[in-house]
Motif scaffolding. Structure first.
Motif, mmCIF file in Angstrom:
data_model
loop_
_atom_site.group_PDB
_atom_site.id
_atom_site.type_symbol
_atom_site.label_atom_id
_atom_site.label_comp_id
_atom_site.label_asym_id
_atom_site.label_seq_id
_atom_site.Cartn_x
_atom_site.Cartn_y
_atom_site.Cartn_z
ATOM 1 N N ALA A 188 0.828 -1.204 0.000
ATOM 2 C CA ALA A 188 0.000 0.000 0.000
ATOM 3 C C ALA A 188 0.866 1.259 0.000
ATOM 4 C CB ALA A 188 -0.936 -0.002 1.204
ATOM 5 N N GLN A 189 1.985 1.230 0.728
ATOM 6 C CA GLN A 189 2.894 2.375 0.738
ATOM 7 C C GLN A 189 3.482 2.613 -0.655
ATOM 8 O OE1 GLN A 189 5.421 0.991 3.981
ATOM 9 N NE2 GLN A 189 4.721 2.677 5.278
ATOM 10 N N PHE A 190 3.824 1.531 -1.349
ATOM 11 C CA PHE A 190 4.342 1.680 -2.706
ATOM 12 C C PHE A 190 3.295 2.328 -3.611
ATOM 13 C CE2 PHE A 190 4.202 -0.007 -7.029
ATOM 14 C CZ PHE A 190 5.407 0.479 -7.531
ATOM 15 N N TYR A 191 2.072 1.827 -3.580
ATOM 16 C CA TYR A 191 1.031 2.378 -4.449
ATOM 17 C C TYR A 191 0.714 3.827 -4.087
ATOM 18 C CZ TYR A 191 0.270 -2.243 -6.403
ATOM 19 O OH TYR A 191 0.435 -3.435 -7.056
ATOM 20 N N LEU A 192 0.824 4.156 -2.817
ATOM 21 C CA LEU A 192 0.603 5.543 -2.414
ATOM 22 C C LEU A 192 1.725 6.439 -2.933
ATOM 23 C CD1 LEU A 192 -1.482 7.157 -0.875
ATOM 24 C CD2 LEU A 192 -0.197 6.733 1.227
ATOM 25 N N SER A 193 2.950 5.940 -2.906
ATOM 26 C CA SER A 193 4.066 6.719 -3.447
ATOM 27 C C SER A 193 3.901 6.920 -4.944
ATOM 28 C CB SER A 193 5.404 6.030 -3.142
ATOM 29 O OG SER A 193 5.578 4.863 -3.939
ATOM 30 N N GLU A 194 3.363 5.906 -5.642
ATOM 31 C CA GLU A 194 3.100 6.048 -7.070
ATOM 32 C C GLU A 194 1.995 7.078 -7.321
ATOM 33 O OE1 GLU A 194 4.463 3.883 -10.230
ATOM 34 O OE2 GLU A 194 5.661 5.005 -8.795
ATOM 35 N N ALA A 195 0.947 7.038 -6.521
ATOM 36 C CA ALA A 195 -0.128 8.018 -6.678
ATOM 37 C C ALA A 195 0.406 9.427 -6.467
ATOM 38 C CB ALA A 195 -1.256 7.718 -5.689
ATOM 39 N N SER A 196 1.270 9.600 -5.476
ATOM 40 C CA SER A 196 1.866 10.906 -5.206
ATOM 41 C C SER A 196 2.762 11.344 -6.353
ATOM 42 C CB SER A 196 2.668 10.844 -3.902
ATOM 43 O OG SER A 196 3.357 12.055 -3.669
ATOM 44 N N ARG A 197 3.606 10.431 -6.817
ATOM 45 C CA ARG A 197 4.537 10.747 -7.900
ATOM 46 C C ARG A 197 3.791 11.145 -9.176
ATOM 47 N NH1 ARG A 197 7.116 7.861 -12.153
ATOM 48 N NH2 ARG A 197 5.818 6.041 -11.735
ATOM 49 N N LEU A 198 2.777 10.368 -9.535
ATOM 50 C CA LEU A 198 2.059 10.627 -10.773
ATOM 51 C C LEU A 198 1.174 11.869 -10.665
ATOM 52 C CD1 LEU A 198 1.185 6.944 -11.689
ATOM 53 C CD2 LEU A 198 2.913 8.412 -12.749
ATOM 54 N N ALA A 199 0.648 12.141 -9.467
ATOM 55 C CA ALA A 199 -0.127 13.367 -9.277
ATOM 56 C C ALA A 199 0.779 14.584 -9.396
ATOM 57 C CB ALA A 199 -0.817 13.354 -7.919
ATOM 58 N N SER A 200 1.985 14.499 -8.824
ATOM 59 C CA SER A 200 2.943 15.599 -8.941
ATOM 60 C C SER A 200 3.350 15.794 -10.394
ATOM 61 C CB SER A 200 4.182 15.317 -8.078
ATOM 62 O OG SER A 200 3.835 15.235 -6.711
ATOM 63 N N ALA A 201 3.505 14.685 -11.118
ATOM 64 C CA ALA A 201 3.855 14.769 -12.538
ATOM 65 C C ALA A 201 2.743 15.451 -13.327
ATOM 66 C CB ALA A 201 4.110 13.374 -13.095
ATOM 67 N N ALA A 202 1.503 15.211 -12.918
ATOM 68 C CA ALA A 202 0.382 15.856 -13.596
ATOM 69 C C ALA A 202 0.434 17.369 -13.397
ATOM 70 C CB ALA A 202 -0.938 15.298 -13.080
ATOM 71 N N ILE A 203 0.858 17.799 -12.190
ATOM 72 C CA ILE A 203 1.009 19.230 -11.928
ATOM 73 C C ILE A 203 2.108 19.805 -12.809
ATOM 74 C CG2 ILE A 203 1.676 20.933 -10.187
ATOM 75 C CD1 ILE A 203 0.416 19.076 -8.088
ATOM 76 N N VAL A 204 3.237 19.079 -12.881
ATOM 77 C CA VAL A 204 4.337 19.507 -13.749
ATOM 78 C C VAL A 204 3.874 19.573 -15.193
ATOM 79 C CG1 VAL A 204 6.603 18.862 -14.669
ATOM 80 C CG2 VAL A 204 6.137 18.651 -12.218
ATOM 81 N N SER A 205 3.080 18.588 -15.599
ATOM 82 C CA SER A 205 2.575 18.561 -16.965
ATOM 83 C C SER A 205 1.745 19.799 -17.259
ATOM 84 C CB SER A 205 1.740 17.295 -17.187
ATOM 85 O OG SER A 205 1.226 17.260 -18.493
#
Length: 499
Positions: free
Chosen positions: A400-417
């Motif tokens: 669950a921690q891994f998937y949460l880190s992925e959700a955070s990473r991809l959400a941040s990438a969406a902001i960068v996008s």
């Protein structure tokens, strides 16, 4: 505004393309997969794909297998063992090759049961025809009957009983369902189904997800994840309520499709996207040398054997309504303590300016996701287990921690996008519409693209273009168009097109 066009100087050094920078994914915690690990590593060794891809397939398959048999205790009460997985990988990452060996036992099961179903369906059609004929005769006689004969006809109808139950179709997977189609399947087929697709873009772009149906479809899938009944009201069909249905989901999609879906406010605001275990592993393309490939048929055979054994077990359900009647899988005391500690840590991280403040939807479901994963791992190992032990909970929390880190990473990438998109919009305006060789933030706010008419947004976009070499900062006090400027940039235009 009357501005005479001015020549723009060409630089000999080309600026850099604007890139959507996405940090690399963390290593998938394959050690936390417990009884699924050996099969996942076997598929990865055979395909040389990122290990996260077969891991997602294995988790989704295990969820389908066990979700009919139990709900799991969570901090908020019993919840289904259904998992929704979203795997983002470009074409050529061997998504189908990872999925196929883990799905093979399910496909064999469906194929074998299809033969039995055809035989049973023919027998049912005959039995139903006899029942329907008998009912029609009784009704015909009842129309002419009076007094005692009418009473006898009513008794004959009651004695005839309900029509014979139709056999259950063997289908356990669907690929492109509409909500109505899925509801109809749940009325006839097994109450535990899955939506598995290695071309998940077909579903995300299907009729079920068009502008007219999207909100209804998302709400229906949210209800299934939550374990709520399916309710459908349509003219002609009346109102239908189906209790005790379960759905496991695994969609494999390409990055461009995923970006569009993840940027849809409706997907996030309805809570649909936060219910998914999302990952986008680093590409393995270019490193998959056959000299490094290895086979482990023993582990794959063990996975298939375990899956088939569970599929062959009768589901606990009401035979008349096919409503599942799962038991509650309890948490051992230490497992409960581990889950509570994890939930508290996640809660703190969701506070304003916390590490997870930008993904509160996914973060608020992380503890429940951990409990669901723990329940899936527990029942895959022992379908008759009475409780989740601490070891399974610790593994599930790691996942669950891994998937949460992925959700955070991809959400941040969406902001960068989004920031890159605004900068690209400004770049196009500067090179195609702005007639001067230099620009200020005030120029952008006054005359630039509508999305950049706020000083903060204009400065951010100017800073991005400076970072990538499309703008060069000028000395403070430089006279531009008759006035000294504290801050201004010279526009850099490449000598050749830069995509």
């Amino acid at each position: 505004m009357n501005i005479a066009p001015q020549p723009i100087d060409y630089n000999t050094e080309s600026p850099q393309p604007l890139l959507r920078e996405i940090p690399e994914s963390a290593a998938y915690p394959v050690h936390a997969l417990g009884p699924l690990r050996s099969a996942v590593e076997a598929v990865q060794g055979m395909t040389l794909a990122p290990v996260a891809i077969p891991a997602q397939s294995a988790l989704a398959m295990a969820s389908l297998a066990v979700q009919a048999f139990a709900n799991v205790e969570t901090l908020g009460g019993p919840r289904p063992l259904s998992l929704y997985c979203l795997t983002i990988a470009r074409s050529g990452e061997r998504k189908s090759a990872c999925d196929a060996p883990l799905l093979s036992a399910l496909r064999d099961f469906e194929r074998e049961k299809s033969g039995d179903y055809r035989t049973e369906a023919q027998a049912w059609e005959n039995a139903f025809a006899l029942w329907e004929g008998a009912r029609d005769r009784i009704l015909s006689e009842a129309k002419k009957a009076k007094g005692e004969k009418a009473t006898a006809a009513q008794a004959d109808l009651e004695a005839l009983g309900p029509p014979p139950a139709a056999p259950t179709p063997p289908d356990r997977t669907v690929s492109e369902p509409t909500f109505e189609g899925l509801t109809r399947l749940y009325m006839r087929a097994a109450p535990s189904l899955s939506l598995f697709s290695d071309e998940g873009g077909q579903f995300l772009g299907s009729h079920a997800m068009n502008s007219d149906n999207r909100q209804k479809t998302l709400a229906a899938f949210n209800d299934l994840w939550q374990g709520n009944p399916i309710r459908r009201t349509r003219a002609g069909d009346g109102h239908i309520t189906l209790f005790g249905r379960r759905l496991a989901v695994h969609l494999m999609v390409q990055p461009t499709v995923a970006r569009a879906f993840m940027s849809d406010p409706l997907a996030a605001d309805t809570g649909f996207l936060p219910r998914f275990l999302i990952c986008e592993p680093a590409s393995a393309i270019g490193t998959r040398m056959q000299a490094n490939a290895k086979r482990d048929d023993t582990s794959l055979a063990a996975f298939s054997g375990r899956l088939r054994a569970i599929l062959d077990r009768d589901m606990p359900m009401d035979p008349a309504t096919r409503e599942l009647e799962p038991r509650t899988l309890k948490l051992a005391s230490e497992a409960h303590s581990l889950l509570a500690g994890f939930a508290d840590a996640i809660e703190v991280a969701q506070a304003p300016r916390g590490d997870l403040a930008h993904i509160t939807g996914a973060a608020s479901k992380a503890a429940e996701q951990a409990a669901r994963i723990a329940g899936v791992l527990t029942l895959w190992h022992d379908l008759d287990a009475a409780k989740v032990e601490a070891a399974e909970m610790a593994d599930a929390i790691g996942l669950a921690q891994f998937y949460l880190s992925e959700a955070s990473r991809l959400a941040s990438a969406a902001i960068v996008s989004a920031e890159i998109d605004r900068a690209e919009n400004l770049r196009g305006w500067l090179l195609e519409s702005w007639p001067y060789p230099e620009v200020t933030a005030r120029d952008v706010v006054q005359y630039g693209p509508n999305a950049l008419r706020v000083t903060k947004d204009a400065r951010a976009a100017l800073g991005t273009l400076e970072k990538y070499g499309w703008l060069a900062p000028m000395e403070p006090g430089t006279v531009i168009r008759g006035a000294a400027r504290k801050e201004a940039w010279a526009i850099v235009k490449a000598a050749r097109d830069v995509v």
